[in-house]
Design a protein around this motif. Structure first.
Motif, PDB file in Angstrom:
ATOM      1  N   ALA A 111      49.720  12.144  35.166  1.00  0.00           N
ATOM      2  CA  ALA A 111      50.863  12.727  34.466  1.00  0.00           C
ATOM      3  C   ALA A 111      50.915  12.236  33.022  1.00  0.00           C
ATOM      4  O   ALA A 111      51.151  13.017  32.091  1.00  0.00           O
ATOM      5  N   PHE A 112      50.682  10.939  32.815  1.00  0.00           N
ATOM      6  CA  PHE A 112      50.674  10.381  31.459  1.00  0.00           C
ATOM      7  C   PHE A 112      49.594  11.037  30.602  1.00  0.00           C
ATOM      8  O   PHE A 112      49.845  11.439  29.456  1.00  0.00           O
ATOM      9  N   VAL A 113      48.390  11.166  31.138  1.00  0.00           N
ATOM     10  CA  VAL A 113      47.281  11.740  30.361  1.00  0.00           C
ATOM     11  C   VAL A 113      47.570  13.199  30.017  1.00  0.00           C
ATOM     12  O   VAL A 113      47.293  13.647  28.893  1.00  0.00           O
ATOM     13  N   ARG A 114      48.142  13.952  30.959  1.00  0.00           N
ATOM     14  CA  ARG A 114      48.448  15.350  30.666  1.00  0.00           C
ATOM     15  C   ARG A 114      49.519  15.472  29.582  1.00  0.00           C
ATOM     16  O   ARG A 114      49.434  16.338  28.707  1.00  0.00           O
ATOM     17  N   VAL A 115      50.541  14.634  29.632  1.00  0.00           N
ATOM     18  CA  VAL A 115      51.555  14.659  28.578  1.00  0.00           C
ATOM     19  C   VAL A 115      50.924  14.334  27.228  1.00  0.00           C
ATOM     20  O   VAL A 115      51.206  14.985  26.215  1.00  0.00           O
ATOM     21  N   ALA A 116      50.040  13.359  27.213  1.00  0.00           N
ATOM     22  CA  ALA A 116      49.362  12.992  25.969  1.00  0.00           C
ATOM     23  C   ALA A 116      48.472  14.130  25.477  1.00  0.00           C
ATOM     24  O   ALA A 116      48.434  14.438  24.280  1.00  0.00           O
ATOM     25  N   ASP A 117      47.745  14.778  26.393  1.00  0.00           N
ATOM     26  CA  ASP A 117      46.854  15.871  26.011  1.00  0.00           C
ATOM     27  C   ASP A 117      47.611  17.022  25.370  1.00  0.00           C
ATOM     28  O   ASP A 117      47.174  17.597  24.371  1.00  0.00           O
ATOM     29  N   PHE A 118      48.738  17.394  25.964  1.00  0.00           N
ATOM     30  CA  PHE A 118      49.466  18.569  25.508  1.00  0.00           C
ATOM     31  C   PHE A 118      50.625  18.238  24.571  1.00  0.00           C
ATOM     32  O   PHE A 118      51.265  19.149  24.042  1.00  0.00           O
ATOM     33  N   ALA A 119      50.878  16.936  24.368  1.00  0.00           N
ATOM     34  CA  ALA A 119      52.007  16.507  23.529  1.00  0.00           C
ATOM     35  C   ALA A 119      53.292  17.203  23.979  1.00  0.00           C
ATOM     36  O   ALA A 119      54.123  17.600  23.161  1.00  0.00           O
ATOM     37  N   SER A 120      53.427  17.351  25.282  1.00  0.00           N
ATOM     38  CA  SER A 120      54.564  18.100  25.810  1.00  0.00           C
ATOM     39  C   SER A 120      54.765  17.778  27.286  1.00  0.00           C
ATOM     40  O   SER A 120      53.814  17.871  28.074  1.00  0.00           O
ATOM     41  N   PHE A 121      55.989  17.433  27.658  1.00  0.00           N
ATOM     42  CA  PHE A 121      56.324  17.243  29.067  1.00  0.00           C
ATOM     43  C   PHE A 121      56.333  18.598  29.783  1.00  0.00           C
ATOM     44  O   PHE A 121      55.944  18.693  30.946  1.00  0.00           O
ATOM     45  N   ARG A 175      61.624  16.961  19.113  1.00  0.00           N
ATOM     46  CA  ARG A 175      60.612  17.962  18.763  1.00  0.00           C
ATOM     47  C   ARG A 175      59.179  17.494  18.983  1.00  0.00           C
ATOM     48  O   ARG A 175      58.261  18.311  19.004  1.00  0.00           O
ATOM     49  N   HIS A 176      58.960  16.204  19.131  1.00  0.00           N
ATOM     50  CA  HIS A 176      57.589  15.706  19.190  1.00  0.00           C
ATOM     51  C   HIS A 176      57.418  14.668  20.297  1.00  0.00           C
ATOM     52  O   HIS A 176      58.338  13.921  20.614  1.00  0.00           O
ATOM     53  N   VAL A 177      56.221  14.649  20.848  1.00  0.00           N
ATOM     54  CA  VAL A 177      55.806  13.605  21.786  1.00  0.00           C
ATOM     55  C   VAL A 177      54.461  13.088  21.288  1.00  0.00           C
ATOM     56  O   VAL A 177      53.529  13.860  21.095  1.00  0.00           O
ATOM     57  N   ARG A 178      54.370  11.777  21.054  1.00  0.00           N
ATOM     58  CA  ARG A 178      53.099  11.215  20.602  1.00  0.00           C
ATOM     59  C   ARG A 178      52.913   9.838  21.218  1.00  0.00           C
ATOM     60  O   ARG A 178      53.868   9.197  21.668  1.00  0.00           O
ATOM     61  N   LEU A 179      51.671   9.411  21.240  1.00  0.00           N
ATOM     62  CA  LEU A 179      51.347   8.115  21.820  1.00  0.00           C
ATOM     63  C   LEU A 179      51.874   6.979  20.959  1.00  0.00           C
ATOM     64  O   LEU A 179      51.814   7.029  19.736  1.00  0.00           O
ATOM     65  N   SER A 180      52.378   5.945  21.639  1.00  0.00           N
ATOM     66  CA  SER A 180      52.733   4.707  20.950  1.00  0.00           C
ATOM     67  C   SER A 180      51.438   3.936  20.677  1.00  0.00           C
ATOM     68  O   SER A 180      50.373   4.292  21.205  1.00  0.00           O
ATOM     69  N   PRO A 181      51.468   2.896  19.857  1.00  0.00           N
ATOM     70  CA  PRO A 181      50.250   2.089  19.666  1.00  0.00           C
ATOM     71  C   PRO A 181      49.683   1.570  20.991  1.00  0.00           C
ATOM     72  O   PRO A 181      48.462   1.563  21.188  1.00  0.00           O
TER      73      PRO A 181
END
Length: 288
Positions: free
Chosen positions: A15-25, A60-66
């Motif tokens: 689930a985490f990887v998919r959210v990161a891939d699509f930048a969207s829940f 509006r945005h979802v992005r990875l933290s450090p």
């Protein structure tokens, strides 16, 4: 067993990887065929398990933290190892997914879509055919393709609409049209659906036109536009870099919207998951 050694849950990592891939829940939920709330709960549990935030979220945005940038490398490796472990237990031949993508849909984003699919299912053999929507639909109806993503050029209603796009008239910034002369057009060869809608719009507006370039694909038509040979009816995504929309400046008719539609006959669940990933990727890119 201490909490430090407690294994990570594969579904949660996925689930985490998919959210990161699509930048969207939302897109991740579509791929995994679940709800956005369920995805959010899994991410919350994973962050609690690791002890740090993986994602930075705004309205509006979802992005990875450090920390998320660091963790996702291990997360992808874990998912790939999991897929290979499952694959080694199967006696079946490698899965092959044969997909047709319309030339007017693929555009410059095709490498992104392919990389997403490869990351999602490293054991799958992906075969992609690029052609006109009409030719791909015909091949799909002949059972030559597992799925197609095309522009809806008829009254067919059995597909899944991924997004609706509007076309515009694009030309080189240095292109000029002499009033009183036919409009110089770069098009794809008939029977192209986009060509038909462009010609229909010009004829309804009583604008004379002449064909000065006929290309075998969107890339060649874009090259003709960049070279200043004429204008072309294109979706903004596939217009060549540097081209400008000239509808207002030359009084050209408004072009209709076009549906990008998915048709599929895929039945096995793993391939359906892969196709959901492709659909989510298309939606995310096409709606930008």
């Amino acid at each position: 067993m201490t909490d430090t050694l407690k294994p990570l849950d594969i579904d949660t990592v996925q689930a985490f990887v998919r959210v990161a891939d699509f930048a969207s829940f939302t897109r991740a939920a579509q791929v995994l065929d679940t709800s956005q709330a369920a995805i959010s709960l899994k991410l919350k549990r994973l962050e609690e398990r690791l002890g740090y935030r993986l994602l930075e979220r705004t309205p509006r945005h979802v992005r990875l933290s450090p920390q998320g940038e660091h963790f996702i490398i291990a997360a992808r490796a874990l998912l790939n190892a999991h897929e290979r472990a499952l694959g080694s237990m199967s006696q079946n031949a490698p899965r092959r997914l044969v997909i047709g993508i319309s030339d007017h849909v693929a555009g410059a984003d095709l490498p992104l879509w392919l990389s997403r699919l490869a990351a999602y299912d490293p054991l799958m053999i992906l075969e992609v055919r690029i052609a006109s929507s009409r030719d791909l639909i015909a091949a799909f109806d002949r059972n030559e393709l597992d799925a197609v993503i095309v522009r809806n050029e008829g009254a067919r209603q059995d597909g899944e609409v991924l997004v609706v796009e509007r076309f515009g008239w694009f030309a080189s910034p240095t292109w000029h049209h002499t009033p009183g002369t036919p409009l110089r057009m770069a098009t794809m060869a008939a029977p192209c659906g986009v060509r038909q809608l462009a010609v229909r719009a010009l004829e309804e507006a009583k604008i004379d036109w002449v064909e000065v370039f006929v290309g075998g694909g969107v890339m060649s038509v874009g090259a003709a536009v960049s070279a200043g040979l004429g204008i072309a009816a294109l979706a903004r995504r596939v217009a060549p870099a540097g081209a400008v929309e000239v509808s207002e400046s030359f009084g050209l008719p408004r072009l209709p919207v076009s549906e990008v539609v998915l048709y599929s006959r895929i039945s096995d669940e793993r391939s359906r998951e892969t196709l959901r990933a492709l659909s989510a990727t298309f939606r995310g890119v096409l709606e930008r």
